[in-house]
Write an enzyme that holds these catalytic residues in place. Structure first.
Site, PDB file in Angstrom:
ATOM      1  N   ASP A  66       0.846  -1.204   0.000  1.00  0.00           N
ATOM      2  CA  ASP A  66       0.000   0.000   0.000  1.00  0.00           C
ATOM      3  C   ASP A  66       0.877   1.249   0.000  1.00  0.00           C
ATOM      4  OD1 ASP A  66      -2.186  -1.658   0.249  1.00  0.00           O
ATOM      5  OD2 ASP A  66      -2.300  -1.465   2.435  1.00  0.00           O
ATOM      6  N   ASP A 122       0.775   9.194   7.148  1.00  0.00           N
ATOM      7  CA  ASP A 122       0.758   7.809   7.670  1.00  0.00           C
ATOM      8  C   ASP A 122       1.969   7.590   8.573  1.00  0.00           C
ATOM      9  OD1 ASP A 122      -0.456   6.544   4.529  1.00  0.00           O
ATOM     10  OD2 ASP A 122      -1.567   6.627   6.423  1.00  0.00           O
ATOM     11  N   GLU A 134      -0.235  -0.949  11.009  1.00  0.00           N
ATOM     12  CA  GLU A 134      -0.407  -1.140   9.559  1.00  0.00           C
ATOM     13  C   GLU A 134       0.882  -0.794   8.825  1.00  0.00           C
ATOM     14  OE1 GLU A 134      -3.095   1.485   7.372  1.00  0.00           O
ATOM     15  OE2 GLU A 134      -3.506  -0.172   5.979  1.00  0.00           O
ATOM     16  N   GLU A 135       1.669   0.119   9.420  1.00  0.00           N
ATOM     17  CA  GLU A 135       2.870   0.597   8.720  1.00  0.00           C
ATOM     18  C   GLU A 135       4.080  -0.306   8.912  1.00  0.00           C
ATOM     19  OE1 GLU A 135       0.158   3.214   7.600  1.00  0.00           O
ATOM     20  OE2 GLU A 135       2.074   2.664   6.665  1.00  0.00           O
ATOM     21  N   ASP A 185      -4.148   1.118  13.266  1.00  0.00           N
ATOM     22  CA  ASP A 185      -4.032   1.780  11.966  1.00  0.00           C
ATOM     23  C   ASP A 185      -3.812   3.248  12.303  1.00  0.00           C
ATOM     24  OD1 ASP A 185      -6.143   2.096   8.973  1.00  0.00           O
ATOM     25  OD2 ASP A 185      -4.151   2.877   9.490  1.00  0.00           O
ATOM     26  N   LEU A 210      -3.196   5.930  10.720  1.00  0.00           N
ATOM     27  CA  LEU A 210      -3.890   6.959   9.952  1.00  0.00           C
ATOM     28  C   LEU A 210      -4.734   6.270   8.870  1.00  0.00           C
ATOM     29  CD1 LEU A 210      -4.326   9.394   7.863  1.00  0.00           C
ATOM     30  CD2 LEU A 210      -3.977  10.015  10.214  1.00  0.00           C
ATOM     31  N   ASP A 211      -6.022   6.147   9.132  1.00  0.00           N
ATOM     32  CA  ASP A 211      -6.905   5.498   8.157  1.00  0.00           C
ATOM     33  C   ASP A 211      -7.539   6.573   7.276  1.00  0.00           C
ATOM     34  OD1 ASP A 211      -8.646   3.180   7.209  1.00  0.00           O
ATOM     35  OD2 ASP A 211     -10.108   4.688   7.790  1.00  0.00           O
ATOM     36  N   GLU A 270      -8.767  -2.821  11.642  1.00  0.00           N
ATOM     37  CA  GLU A 270      -9.921  -2.096  11.090  1.00  0.00           C
ATOM     38  C   GLU A 270     -11.220  -2.840  11.401  1.00  0.00           C
ATOM     39  OE1 GLU A 270      -8.408  -1.743   7.020  1.00  0.00           O
ATOM     40  OE2 GLU A 270      -8.033   0.391   7.327  1.00  0.00           O
TER      41      GLU A 270
END
Ligand code: AFP
Length: 343
Positions: free
Chosen positions: A62, A68, A90-91, A109, A111-112, A270
Protein backbone atom coordinates in the site's frame (compact mmCIF):
# COMPACT_ATOMS: atom_id res chain seq x y z
CA UNK A 1 -24.72 11.56 31.66
CA UNK A 2 -21.65 12.74 33.60
CA UNK A 3 -21.30 16.24 32.23
CA UNK A 4 -17.64 17.06 31.45
CA UNK A 5 -16.37 13.68 32.63
CA UNK A 6 -12.88 13.53 31.18
CA UNK A 7 -11.38 10.50 29.47
CA UNK A 8 -8.81 10.26 32.26
CA UNK A 9 -11.54 10.17 34.92
CA UNK A 10 -13.46 7.53 32.97
CA UNK A 11 -10.35 5.37 32.69
CA UNK A 12 -9.56 5.76 36.39
CA UNK A 13 -13.06 4.48 37.25
CA UNK A 14 -12.62 1.55 34.81
CA UNK A 15 -9.11 0.53 35.87
CA UNK A 16 -9.47 0.47 39.69
CA UNK A 17 -6.52 -1.59 40.96
CA UNK A 18 -6.75 -4.20 38.22
CA UNK A 19 -3.31 -4.44 36.49
CA UNK A 20 -4.77 -5.64 33.16
CA UNK A 21 -7.38 -2.87 33.11
CA UNK A 22 -4.71 -0.38 34.14
CA UNK A 23 -2.61 -1.46 31.13
CA UNK A 24 -5.63 -1.11 28.82
CA UNK A 25 -6.38 2.34 30.26
CA UNK A 26 -2.78 3.45 29.88
CA UNK A 27 -2.78 2.39 26.21
CA UNK A 28 -6.04 4.24 25.52
CA UNK A 29 -4.72 7.38 27.21
CA UNK A 30 -1.46 7.17 25.24
CA UNK A 31 -3.25 6.81 21.90
CA UNK A 32 -5.60 9.65 22.85
CA UNK A 33 -2.60 11.87 23.67
CA UNK A 34 -0.92 10.98 20.36
CA UNK A 35 -4.18 11.73 18.54
CA UNK A 36 -4.14 15.30 19.82
CA UNK A 37 -0.70 15.79 18.26
CA UNK A 38 -1.93 14.13 15.06
CA UNK A 39 -4.99 16.41 14.99
CA UNK A 40 -2.79 19.47 15.37
CA UNK A 41 -0.49 18.27 12.59
CA UNK A 42 -3.48 17.67 10.27
CA UNK A 43 -4.88 21.11 11.11
CA UNK A 44 -1.77 22.70 9.57
CA UNK A 45 -2.63 21.15 6.18
CA UNK A 46 -0.11 22.06 3.50
CA UNK A 47 1.53 24.52 5.88
CA UNK A 48 3.13 21.41 7.43
CA UNK A 49 4.37 20.27 4.01
CA UNK A 50 2.52 17.89 1.70
CA UNK A 51 1.12 15.47 4.32
CA UNK A 52 -0.60 13.59 1.49
CA UNK A 53 2.57 13.04 -0.56
CA UNK A 54 3.57 9.44 -1.24
CA UNK A 55 6.69 8.38 0.68
CA UNK A 56 6.95 4.71 -0.23
CA UNK A 57 4.98 1.52 0.26
CA UNK A 58 4.28 -0.60 3.35
CA UNK A 59 5.01 -4.32 3.54
CA UNK A 60 1.73 -5.07 1.84
CA UNK A 61 2.42 -2.74 -1.07
CA UNK A 62 0.00 0.00 0.00
CA UNK A 63 1.23 3.52 -0.77
CA UNK A 64 2.42 5.24 2.44
CA UNK A 65 1.63 8.95 2.71
CA UNK A 66 3.75 11.34 4.80
CA UNK A 67 0.98 11.62 7.40
CA UNK A 68 0.76 7.81 7.67
CA UNK A 69 4.39 7.76 8.78
CA UNK A 70 4.10 10.83 11.04
CA UNK A 71 1.04 9.37 12.77
CA UNK A 72 2.75 6.01 13.17
CA UNK A 73 5.76 7.67 14.83
CA UNK A 74 3.54 9.68 17.21
CA UNK A 75 1.56 6.59 18.26
CA UNK A 76 4.73 4.56 18.80
CA UNK A 77 6.32 7.31 20.87
CA UNK A 78 3.19 7.53 23.05
CA UNK A 79 3.00 3.74 23.57
CA UNK A 80 6.70 3.39 24.36
CA UNK A 81 6.00 4.13 28.04
CA UNK A 82 2.98 1.81 28.30
CA UNK A 83 3.10 -1.92 29.29
CA UNK A 84 2.35 -3.10 25.76
CA UNK A 85 3.95 -6.48 25.04
CA UNK A 86 3.38 -6.42 21.27
CA UNK A 87 2.46 -3.69 18.81
CA UNK A 88 1.11 -4.35 15.32
CA UNK A 89 0.92 -1.27 13.11
CA UNK A 90 -0.41 -1.14 9.56
CA UNK A 91 2.87 0.60 8.72
CA UNK A 92 5.08 -2.30 9.89
CA UNK A 93 5.47 -5.76 8.32
CA UNK A 94 5.32 -7.77 11.55
CA UNK A 95 4.34 -7.30 15.21
CA UNK A 96 7.05 -5.68 17.33
CA UNK A 97 7.94 -6.37 20.96
CA UNK A 98 7.68 -3.21 23.12
CA UNK A 99 7.76 -4.38 26.76
CA UNK A 100 8.52 -8.00 27.62
CA UNK A 101 6.46 -7.71 30.82
CA UNK A 102 3.52 -6.18 29.00
CA UNK A 103 0.01 -7.53 29.59
CA UNK A 104 -1.61 -6.40 26.33
CA UNK A 105 -1.17 -6.54 22.56
CA UNK A 106 -2.20 -3.49 20.51
CA UNK A 107 -3.12 -3.41 16.80
CA UNK A 108 -3.33 0.05 15.26
CA UNK A 109 -4.03 1.78 11.97
CA UNK A 110 -2.26 5.05 12.80
CA UNK A 111 -3.89 6.96 9.95
CA UNK A 112 -6.91 5.50 8.16
CA UNK A 113 -8.24 7.26 5.07
CA UNK A 114 -4.93 8.78 3.98
CA UNK A 115 -6.12 9.11 0.38
CA UNK A 116 -8.40 11.86 1.74
CA UNK A 117 -5.65 14.01 3.25
CA UNK A 118 -5.12 16.25 0.24
CA UNK A 119 -8.91 16.65 -0.06
CA UNK A 120 -9.15 17.98 3.51
CA UNK A 121 -11.57 15.17 4.37
CA UNK A 122 -12.00 13.27 7.66
CA UNK A 123 -9.29 10.73 8.49
CA UNK A 124 -8.74 8.72 11.65
CA UNK A 125 -6.73 6.45 13.94
CA UNK A 126 -8.17 3.00 14.73
CA UNK A 127 -7.00 0.65 17.50
CA UNK A 128 -7.73 -2.72 19.05
CA UNK A 129 -6.45 -3.97 22.42
CA UNK A 130 -6.11 -7.69 23.18
CA UNK A 131 -4.82 -9.61 26.20
CA UNK A 132 -1.23 -10.79 25.71
CA UNK A 133 -0.86 -14.54 25.20
CA UNK A 134 1.74 -16.81 26.82
CA UNK A 135 3.00 -17.62 23.32
CA UNK A 136 3.68 -14.27 21.59
CA UNK A 137 3.08 -15.93 18.21
CA UNK A 138 -0.59 -16.36 19.14
CA UNK A 139 -1.29 -12.80 20.31
CA UNK A 140 -2.77 -11.60 17.03
CA UNK A 141 -4.36 -14.92 16.10
CA UNK A 142 -7.15 -14.50 18.65
CA UNK A 143 -10.76 -14.01 17.46
CA UNK A 144 -12.09 -10.49 17.68
CA UNK A 145 -14.30 -11.50 20.60
CA UNK A 146 -11.14 -11.57 22.71
CA UNK A 147 -10.67 -7.81 22.52
CA UNK A 148 -10.51 -5.91 25.82
CA UNK A 149 -11.05 -2.51 24.23
CA UNK A 150 -11.38 -0.87 20.82
CA UNK A 151 -11.69 2.64 19.55
CA UNK A 152 -11.08 5.15 16.86
CA UNK A 153 -10.30 8.85 16.71
CA UNK A 154 -11.94 10.84 13.91
CA UNK A 155 -10.13 13.99 12.82
CA UNK A 156 -13.05 16.01 11.50
CA UNK A 157 -14.85 19.24 12.43
CA UNK A 158 -14.38 17.84 15.93
CA UNK A 159 -11.62 15.53 17.06
CA UNK A 160 -13.55 12.75 18.78
CA UNK A 161 -12.56 9.44 20.34
CA UNK A 162 -15.12 6.64 20.02
CA UNK A 163 -14.36 4.05 22.71
CA UNK A 164 -15.63 0.76 24.02
CA UNK A 165 -14.16 -1.00 27.04
CA UNK A 166 -16.73 -3.75 26.68
CA UNK A 167 -19.39 -1.76 28.58
CA UNK A 168 -21.12 0.11 25.76
CA UNK A 169 -19.89 2.90 23.50
CA UNK A 170 -18.91 6.39 24.57
CA UNK A 171 -17.78 9.37 22.51
CA UNK A 172 -15.23 11.77 23.99
CA UNK A 173 -14.67 15.03 22.16
CA UNK A 174 -11.48 17.04 22.41
CA UNK A 175 -12.10 20.33 24.16
CA UNK A 176 -10.16 22.95 22.12
CA UNK A 177 -9.83 25.05 25.28
CA UNK A 178 -7.63 22.63 27.20
CA UNK A 179 -6.62 19.69 24.94
CA UNK A 180 -8.59 17.22 27.06
CA UNK A 181 -11.11 14.66 25.81
CA UNK A 182 -14.48 15.16 27.51
CA UNK A 183 -17.50 12.84 27.48
CA UNK A 184 -19.89 14.03 24.76
CA UNK A 185 -22.14 10.98 24.35
CA UNK A 186 -22.63 7.80 26.38
CA UNK A 187 -24.78 4.73 25.74
CA UNK A 188 -24.46 5.19 21.95
CA UNK A 189 -27.01 2.98 20.15
CA UNK A 190 -27.31 2.32 16.40
CA UNK A 191 -30.94 2.38 15.13
CA UNK A 192 -31.90 -1.20 14.28
CA UNK A 193 -33.02 -0.33 10.75
CA UNK A 194 -31.94 2.30 8.22
CA UNK A 195 -32.46 3.35 4.61
CA UNK A 196 -28.91 4.66 4.25
CA UNK A 197 -26.14 2.51 2.78
CA UNK A 198 -22.44 3.15 2.21
CA UNK A 199 -20.59 1.30 -0.54
CA UNK A 200 -18.18 2.23 -3.33
CA UNK A 201 -20.71 1.80 -6.15
CA UNK A 202 -18.00 2.07 -8.82
CA UNK A 203 -17.14 -1.56 -8.04
CA UNK A 204 -20.64 -2.86 -8.81
CA UNK A 205 -19.56 -4.98 -11.79
CA UNK A 206 -17.16 -6.85 -9.48
CA UNK A 207 -19.62 -7.68 -6.69
CA UNK A 208 -20.85 -11.16 -5.82
CA UNK A 209 -24.60 -11.84 -6.28
CA UNK A 210 -25.70 -11.29 -2.63
CA UNK A 211 -24.21 -7.78 -2.55
CA UNK A 212 -25.56 -6.97 -6.00
CA UNK A 213 -29.03 -8.17 -4.95
CA UNK A 214 -28.96 -6.16 -1.72
CA UNK A 215 -27.93 -2.89 -3.36
CA UNK A 216 -30.44 -3.43 -6.20
CA UNK A 217 -33.16 -3.83 -3.56
CA UNK A 218 -31.98 -0.64 -1.81
CA UNK A 219 -32.14 1.28 -5.08
CA UNK A 220 -35.49 -0.23 -6.09
CA UNK A 221 -37.04 0.60 -2.72
CA UNK A 222 -37.97 -3.08 -2.29
CA UNK A 223 -40.94 -4.05 -0.06
CA UNK A 224 -42.45 -0.59 -0.47
CA UNK A 225 -39.75 0.89 1.71
CA UNK A 226 -38.74 4.47 1.31
CA UNK A 227 -36.03 4.76 -1.33
CA UNK A 228 -32.60 4.45 0.17
CA UNK A 229 -30.00 7.16 0.47
CA UNK A 230 -26.30 6.54 -0.24
CA UNK A 231 -23.15 7.93 1.33
CA UNK A 232 -19.54 6.95 0.59
CA UNK A 233 -16.84 9.07 2.20
CA UNK A 234 -13.92 6.75 1.41
CA UNK A 235 -12.87 7.00 5.05
CA UNK A 236 -13.92 4.10 7.28
CA UNK A 237 -13.89 6.19 10.46
CA UNK A 238 -16.18 8.82 8.93
CA UNK A 239 -18.71 6.29 7.60
CA UNK A 240 -18.59 4.45 10.95
CA UNK A 241 -19.11 7.65 12.93
CA UNK A 242 -22.15 8.55 10.81
CA UNK A 243 -23.64 5.08 11.36
CA UNK A 244 -23.11 5.42 15.13
CA UNK A 245 -24.83 8.81 14.93
CA UNK A 246 -27.92 7.91 12.84
CA UNK A 247 -27.75 4.29 11.68
CA UNK A 248 -27.00 2.83 8.27
CA UNK A 249 -25.05 -0.03 6.73
CA UNK A 250 -21.44 0.05 5.52
CA UNK A 251 -20.28 -2.52 2.98
CA UNK A 252 -16.77 -3.22 1.80
CA UNK A 253 -17.31 -6.73 0.38
CA UNK A 254 -14.99 -9.14 -1.33
CA UNK A 255 -15.11 -8.54 -5.07
CA UNK A 256 -13.73 -9.86 -8.34
CA UNK A 257 -10.83 -7.44 -8.67
CA UNK A 258 -7.27 -8.77 -8.38
CA UNK A 259 -6.26 -8.57 -4.72
CA UNK A 260 -9.82 -8.01 -3.46
CA UNK A 261 -10.86 -11.63 -2.95
CA UNK A 262 -11.08 -10.80 0.77
CA UNK A 263 -12.07 -7.18 0.30
CA UNK A 264 -9.83 -4.23 1.17
CA UNK A 265 -10.05 -3.72 4.91
CA UNK A 266 -7.71 -5.32 7.46
CA UNK A 267 -9.09 -7.67 10.06
CA UNK A 268 -6.93 -6.85 13.07
CA UNK A 269 -6.81 -3.05 13.09
CA UNK A 270 -9.92 -2.10 11.09
CA UNK A 271 -12.65 -4.76 11.05
CA UNK A 272 -12.14 -6.23 14.56
CA UNK A 273 -12.19 -2.87 16.40
CA UNK A 274 -15.07 -1.53 14.30
CA UNK A 275 -17.06 -4.74 14.86
CA UNK A 276 -16.51 -4.58 18.63
CA UNK A 277 -17.71 -0.97 18.72
CA UNK A 278 -20.70 -1.58 16.43
CA UNK A 279 -21.87 -4.65 18.37
CA UNK A 280 -21.47 -2.79 21.66
CA UNK A 281 -23.80 -0.14 20.16
CA UNK A 282 -26.44 -2.75 19.24
CA UNK A 283 -25.44 -3.17 15.60
CA UNK A 284 -24.02 -6.09 13.64
CA UNK A 285 -20.76 -6.79 11.79
CA UNK A 286 -20.27 -9.68 9.38
CA UNK A 287 -18.14 -10.91 6.49
CA UNK A 288 -21.46 -11.96 4.91
CA UNK A 289 -20.82 -15.54 5.94
CA UNK A 290 -19.46 -15.12 9.48
CA UNK A 291 -19.62 -12.74 12.43
CA UNK A 292 -16.50 -10.58 12.31
CA UNK A 293 -15.79 -11.08 16.02
CA UNK A 294 -15.71 -14.85 15.50
CA UNK A 295 -12.98 -14.54 12.85
CA UNK A 296 -9.35 -15.12 13.92
CA UNK A 297 -6.48 -13.87 11.76
CA UNK A 298 -4.20 -16.22 9.83
CA UNK A 299 -1.64 -13.45 9.33
CA UNK A 300 -1.20 -9.93 10.79
CA UNK A 301 -2.29 -7.93 7.74
CA UNK A 302 -5.09 -10.24 6.64
CA UNK A 303 -7.94 -8.54 4.78
CA UNK A 304 -11.61 -9.38 5.35
CA UNK A 305 -14.96 -8.39 3.84
CA UNK A 306 -16.72 -5.96 6.22
CA UNK A 307 -20.48 -5.36 6.34
CA UNK A 308 -21.58 -3.51 9.49
CA UNK A 309 -24.23 -1.22 10.93
CA UNK A 310 -27.96 -1.37 11.67
CA UNK A 311 -28.68 -4.92 12.80
CA UNK A 312 -31.74 -5.57 10.60
CA UNK A 313 -29.94 -4.40 7.48
CA UNK A 314 -26.90 -6.56 8.31
CA UNK A 315 -29.12 -9.59 8.89
CA UNK A 316 -30.73 -9.05 5.46
CA UNK A 317 -27.30 -9.18 3.79
CA UNK A 318 -26.43 -12.34 5.76
CA UNK A 319 -29.64 -14.00 4.58
CA UNK A 320 -28.82 -13.15 0.97
CA UNK A 321 -25.40 -14.79 1.40
CA UNK A 322 -27.00 -17.86 2.95
CA UNK A 323 -29.65 -18.07 0.18
CA UNK A 324 -26.90 -17.87 -2.44
CA UNK A 325 -25.01 -20.64 -0.70
CA UNK A 326 -28.15 -22.83 -0.70
CA UNK A 327 -28.78 -21.98 -4.37
CA UNK A 328 -25.17 -22.77 -5.21
CA UNK A 329 -25.36 -26.18 -3.57
CA UNK A 330 -28.57 -26.97 -5.46
CA UNK A 331 -27.09 -25.83 -8.74
CA UNK A 332 -23.55 -27.05 -8.14
CA UNK A 333 -22.85 -27.92 -11.82
CA UNK A 334 -23.75 -24.34 -12.84
CA UNK A 335 -21.47 -22.81 -10.24
CA UNK A 336 -18.76 -25.38 -10.81
CA UNK A 337 -18.15 -23.97 -14.28
CA UNK A 338 -18.54 -20.30 -13.41
CA UNK A 339 -17.02 -20.13 -9.94
CA UNK A 340 -19.03 -19.95 -6.80
CA UNK A 341 -20.16 -16.33 -6.79
CA UNK A 342 -19.30 -15.26 -10.29
CA UNK A 343 -22.37 -15.58 -12.48
P1 AFP B 1 -6.75 4.71 2.45
O1 AFP B 1 -6.20 4.71 3.85
O2 AFP B 1 -5.82 4.14 1.42
O3 AFP B 1 -7.33 6.04 2.07
O4 AFP B 1 -7.98 3.67 2.46
C1 AFP B 1 -9.08 4.01 3.26
C2 AFP B 1 -9.90 2.74 3.42
O5 AFP B 1 -9.10 1.71 3.95
C3 AFP B 1 -11.13 2.96 4.29
O6 AFP B 1 -10.96 3.98 5.22
C4 AFP B 1 -12.21 3.30 3.29
O7 AFP B 1 -13.49 2.92 3.72
C5 AFP B 1 -11.79 2.51 2.06
O8 AFP B 1 -10.37 2.34 2.15
C6 AFP B 1 -12.08 3.23 0.77
O9 AFP B 1 -11.73 2.33 -0.25
P2 AFP B 1 -11.97 2.76 -1.78
O10 AFP B 1 -10.97 3.84 -2.07
O11 AFP B 1 -11.72 1.49 -2.56
O12 AFP B 1 -13.39 3.26 -1.90
Amino acid sequence: MDQCLTLDQHIERYAHADPLRAAVGAAVRAIAAASIDIAELIAHGDLAGRLGRACGRNADGDVQKALDLEADALVRKALASVPVALLLSEESPVPESIDGRGLIAVAVDPLDGSSNIDANMCVGTIFSILPMTADPALAFLQPGSGQLAAGFVIYGPQTSLVLTLGDGVRIFTRDPRDRTFKLARSGVRIPSRSHEFAINASNQRHWDPPIRAYIEDCLAGADGEAAANMRWIGSLVADAYRILSRGGIFLYPADGRKGYADGRLRLLYEAHPMAFIVEQAGGGATTGAARILDVAARDPHQRVPLIMGSIENVRTVERLHLDTLILAERNAPLFATRGFFRI
